[in-house]
Structure formats: structure tokens, C-alpha cells
Design a protein around this motif. Sequence first.
Motif, PDB file in Angstrom:
ATOM      1  N   LEU A 448      35.844  43.061  23.449  1.00  9.13           N
ATOM      2  CA  LEU A 448      35.683  42.011  24.450  1.00  9.13           C
ATOM      3  C   LEU A 448      36.448  42.361  25.709  1.00  9.13           C
ATOM      4  CD1 LEU A 448      36.156  38.762  22.293  1.00  9.13           C
ATOM      5  CD2 LEU A 448      34.009  39.804  23.020  1.00  9.13           C
ATOM      6  N   ASN A 449      35.873  41.980  26.823  1.00  6.50           N
ATOM      7  CA  ASN A 449      36.504  42.147  28.124  1.00  6.50           C
ATOM      8  C   ASN A 449      36.595  40.774  28.771  1.00  6.50           C
ATOM      9  OD1 ASN A 449      37.423  43.126  30.589  1.00  6.50           O
ATOM     10  ND2 ASN A 449      35.367  43.585  31.327  1.00  6.50           N
ATOM     11  N   TRP A 459      42.169  30.528  35.310  1.00  8.53           N
ATOM     12  CA  TRP A 459      42.236  30.246  33.874  1.00  8.53           C
ATOM     13  C   TRP A 459      41.033  29.431  33.428  1.00  8.53           C
ATOM     14  CZ3 TRP A 459      45.132  33.515  31.769  1.00  8.53           C
ATOM     15  CH2 TRP A 459      46.315  33.947  32.388  1.00  8.53           C
ATOM     16  N   ALA A 460      40.671  28.400  34.175  1.00 11.61           N
ATOM     17  CA  ALA A 460      39.524  27.579  33.781  1.00 11.61           C
ATOM     18  C   ALA A 460      38.222  28.354  33.891  1.00 11.61           C
ATOM     19  CB  ALA A 460      39.460  26.321  34.648  1.00 11.61           C
ATOM     20  N   SER A 461      38.181  29.362  34.744  1.00  9.86           N
ATOM     21  CA  SER A 461      36.942  30.115  34.947  1.00  9.86           C
ATOM     22  C   SER A 461      36.913  31.418  34.155  1.00  9.86           C
ATOM     23  CB  SER A 461      36.765  30.417  36.440  1.00  9.86           C
ATOM     24  OG  SER A 461      37.748  31.343  36.891  1.00  9.86           O
ATOM     25  N   ARG A 462      37.804  31.576  33.207  1.00 10.98           N
ATOM     26  CA  ARG A 462      37.837  32.818  32.428  1.00 10.98           C
ATOM     27  C   ARG A 462      36.572  32.932  31.577  1.00 10.98           C
ATOM     28  NH1 ARG A 462      42.718  34.763  28.430  1.00 10.98           N
ATOM     29  NH2 ARG A 462      43.956  34.409  30.298  1.00 10.98           N
ATOM     30  N   ARG A 463      35.999  34.135  31.566  1.00 16.94           N
ATOM     31  CA  ARG A 463      34.805  34.420  30.788  1.00 16.94           C
ATOM     32  C   ARG A 463      35.028  35.707  29.993  1.00 16.94           C
ATOM     33  NH1 ARG A 463      34.331  30.080  32.396  1.00 16.94           N
ATOM     34  NH2 ARG A 463      32.556  29.058  33.441  1.00 16.94           N
ATOM     35  N   TYR A 464      34.112  35.962  29.023  1.00 20.62           N
ATOM     36  CA  TYR A 464      34.264  37.120  28.144  1.00 20.62           C
ATOM     37  C   TYR A 464      32.933  37.856  28.031  1.00 20.62           C
ATOM     38  CZ  TYR A 464      38.319  34.319  27.049  1.00 20.62           C
ATOM     39  OH  TYR A 464      39.453  33.569  27.162  1.00 20.62           O
ATOM     40  N   ARG A 465      33.026  39.204  28.079  1.00 21.26           N
ATOM     41  CA  ARG A 465      31.847  40.056  27.905  1.00 21.26           C
ATOM     42  C   ARG A 465      32.078  40.995  26.731  1.00 21.26           C
ATOM     43  NH1 ARG A 465      29.659  42.601  33.505  1.00 21.26           N
ATOM     44  NH2 ARG A 465      28.479  43.806  31.959  1.00 21.26           N
ATOM     45  N   ILE A 466      30.986  41.301  26.038  1.00 24.50           N
ATOM     46  CA  ILE A 466      31.024  42.304  24.972  1.00 24.50           C
ATOM     47  C   ILE A 466      30.725  43.663  25.589  1.00 24.50           C
ATOM     48  CG2 ILE A 466      29.910  43.051  22.822  1.00 24.50           C
ATOM     49  CD1 ILE A 466      29.252  40.055  22.351  1.00 24.50           C
ATOM     50  N   PHE A 467      31.522  44.681  25.240  1.00 30.22           N
ATOM     51  CA  PHE A 467      31.313  46.022  25.792  1.00 30.22           C
ATOM     52  C   PHE A 467      31.662  47.061  24.730  1.00 30.22           C
ATOM     53  CE2 PHE A 467      35.796  45.652  26.129  1.00 30.22           C
ATOM     54  CZ  PHE A 467      36.324  46.928  26.243  1.00 30.22           C
ATOM     55  N   ASP A 468      31.221  48.287  24.953  1.00 28.72           N
ATOM     56  CA  ASP A 468      31.530  49.426  24.064  1.00 28.72           C
ATOM     57  C   ASP A 468      31.314  49.091  22.593  1.00 28.72           C
ATOM     58  OD1 ASP A 468      32.038  51.114  26.099  1.00 28.72           O
ATOM     59  OD2 ASP A 468      34.200  51.234  25.840  1.00 28.72           O
TER      60      ASP A 468
END
Length: 477
Positions: A448-449, A459-468
Motif C-alpha cells: 500500500l502507498n 489527514w482527512a484527505s489521506r488515501r491509499y493505493r495498491i502497488f507492486d
Amino acid sequence: MSSSSKGHFVGIADAMNNNRINQRVNLIGVVTEIGLPKQTRGTDCFCTLRIVDETSPTTGISINFFYETFEKLPQIASAGDIIQIFGAAIRSYVLGVDAGTNAVVDKKYSAFGLYEGKDGSNLVPYQVSSKFRVKKQDDIFIEGLRKWAVSRPPDPDIAASGDCFLLKDIDEERIMEGQTLNLICKVLHVCEVKQGEWMLFVWDGTDAMPLSINTKIEDEYENSIPLLLEPSPLSRDVLCKFSTVGNVLRMISNRHQKLRLQSLKAVVDKWVQFKNISFEVQGGLWYGILLPTSKFSYLSNEDDLVLQRLRTYEERARGNSKRMPLSCIPSPSDIIYTDHNDAPLVTLMDVLCHPEVIGKFKCVVLVVATMPGHPSEFRASCGTYRLRLTLEDPTARIHAYLYAEDGVKFFGGDPSIDALIKMHKALLGIEETNSEKPRNPPWVELCLNSYNIDEKDVWASRRYRIFDTTFMVTVTV
């Protein structure tokens, strides 16, 4: 201190004799059990305490308190605290097949004062009722009880560790049977989630077993699987005080009963034993139900059962593999491969509480939902992958996005729609031959990134992406 030296106080064993029925007596004892405060059918508020003394060191006596407001009821602060009661009425009762003797404290004729139970503490009460008057000559009885409590026999209910469950022991079979359980845990937080509705957050260092998911994956657009049981997320300041290993169970009161959970703020950051707790499931998440018959007892930080739980937690918290979900051991499924073998394994709570907005993580999770729900919609009309996965581990649920080149790597390029459907079913634990059955996703390892989409509120706008991360398409379902 013998029963004959209690002055104007009556020993509990004496108070429970039949010749005391309907008399008013003065009592002093150590509080061992607390009932949940509730509203009576009339205008009063009500709670029950159980106290013991040297004349009745294990059984003690149950005392019912009636006052105008919840705030006027006894607010016990710690394990082993002492209560003085003046003018308690001794009553006999019959409840179903049970019969016995208890005491009643009312606002008109009775008074009480609460004192710290720790030996050597001051002799000033930390809570008194309006009619209570401190009597200096009573200090000797308080000091005597404090010394006696150090070596008093253990509470037989708390000592019966076989009757106290860990969160990891709760399973769907017990839920279906409607069993009530006893639970020893630490209360991390209490808050009002709706007007007049309060929620407790409790933890014991273990993981509740994951639940099968009954919702239809196609319903994600209209009715997404929830990330939380509470209406809105806890503040970051509160969340970062939670442990990042082990399940945090939400507990609420029975919706049909007026229990005053606000009064339980005194238990925050303390270890307690809850008795007669039921459990239910919502959106694939466990939660506890505090019933009108539920009670709790404070536990010392040095209690053997508390120390057992802390040792288990500390063993898990040390090292990389120990942060893996208990139900995943020895290893996650091999249908997923990640390129960051040297990255430390963290929990989703570690991810949520990471001090930096931007970070890279490796987690072992369940994929409990995707949006879109059908692989035919995973790519936009231009061919770019864009989908959202709902990830879960024992500590949290989050949304993570699979986008563009990360989607290409994950799905191995440009697979056929049949191959995508096969991967999707394997990832979500959907049976190949019966998609209507509850799904049981496998534990998988993902990279996760984290990033933010709003510089003004990172902080309220933090998001997560899947990578590698790559799906091993050769794995059969």
C-alpha cells in the motif's frame, strides 16, 4: 477487623440474617461488581453494586441504588474501592427460581460515600451523596478494610478463567446460539455516537475471527459494506491511542433498554471483566451488546488474567511475523505476490496512525468487497483500470484504490474477462459453483502507498493505493 469491632456498621454476614429483614443498617465494604446504570420504569435511575467484607469475603451482598439522576448514582473509580452506606434497607426477594437477601439505598433515607481502596490513600471520599456526613471515627474501618483487601480471597467469578473468553474465542456458532459470554478486556474509549447512544471500544490483544460476508458484491454501488460501526470516524488523536495490534471491539447497549453508558467513562484505560455480554454482526463486523443483566468488575493491572493477556500481546507486537492476523498463521495465500520482501509487515491500524501522510506499507488483509462489483467494469472506456477495494484485518477496514499501471501489474496485463472473473472470485472467496453462498476471502499480502488529495487537510484527505502487487493468474480456484 472482626464483626464485633465494626462500631455502628453491621457486618455483611449479619446483615443477611433473616432477623435483619426490613431493618435499616449501616454497611461498609469493598466493591467487587458493578451493574450497568439504567432508567427505571418510573423517574428514578438505578444501579446495583456487590460488596464484600471480612465476614462475607466472597459472596457479599448485592445493593440496589435509586437516585434522581445517573450522576448521583455511585461512580466507582477503581478496583477495590470502598463504600460506606448509612440507612440501607435489608430486603428479601424472589426472582424466578432464585430467592435471597439484598439491600436498598434510596435518596430519601440513605447516604453513601466512596473512598479509594488502595492502602495508604487519603481518607477523603471522592464521591458522597447529599445526606452523607464524614465521621472521623470511621477512618479506622476504612484503613482496616484496605489492609484486609490486600490479602482477601479472590473473587470466585473472576478467578474462574475458563469462563472468561478472549476475543479470538468468539465464533459464529456462539452468535447463532445466542450465547452470552464473560469477557476480560481493557476499555480504550467511550463516546456518544448518536444523541443518547454511547459506544465502548474494548481490546484484549487478540483478534476476533473474521466473518463470512453475506452481502452481494453487486450491491456495492447502492449499499457499500461499512468501514465502521460508528456513524463517523473517531478523531485521529483518539485513534492513535489505540493499540495497532489486536481487534478493537465496539460495544453498545441493548437498543430496547435505557442503559447509561456515559456513566462508564470512569472505566476508560482500565481492565475490567464484563459478564453476560451478547454479540451480533453488522456488515461483516462483530460488536458486543450490553444487556440489562450485564455487569462488570474492575481488575488490577497486576491481576494474573490481565498479565496473561498483556504477555500474549507483547509477544505478538514484537517482530515482523507477530503482526500477522492470528487466523492467517502460518502464512497468507500464495495467490498474491508482492515485490517488497524486505518491507516490514504492518497492520491497517499502523497504516491509519502512521505519523507521515506519505508512506509505503505491506499488510496481510482480506479483500471483502470491490467497486465496481463485476470485473467487466474494472476498466474505463479508455482501457484504464480504476477500482476500489475494501480491505480488512483485525484492526481496521479501509478503502484502497487500484489504478492505471498498478492495475496492469496486479492483473498481469490485459487478461480476458473470464480470467478477470476467475481472479475476482478467488480474491473475494466466492465459490466457483455457487456465487450465492457467503464469501470467505483468503488472507493475502498487499503493498500500500498512502497519499493525500487535499493539501489543506492532509489527514482527512489521506488515501491509499495498491502497488507492486501481482495476482498469480496460474493459481486455480
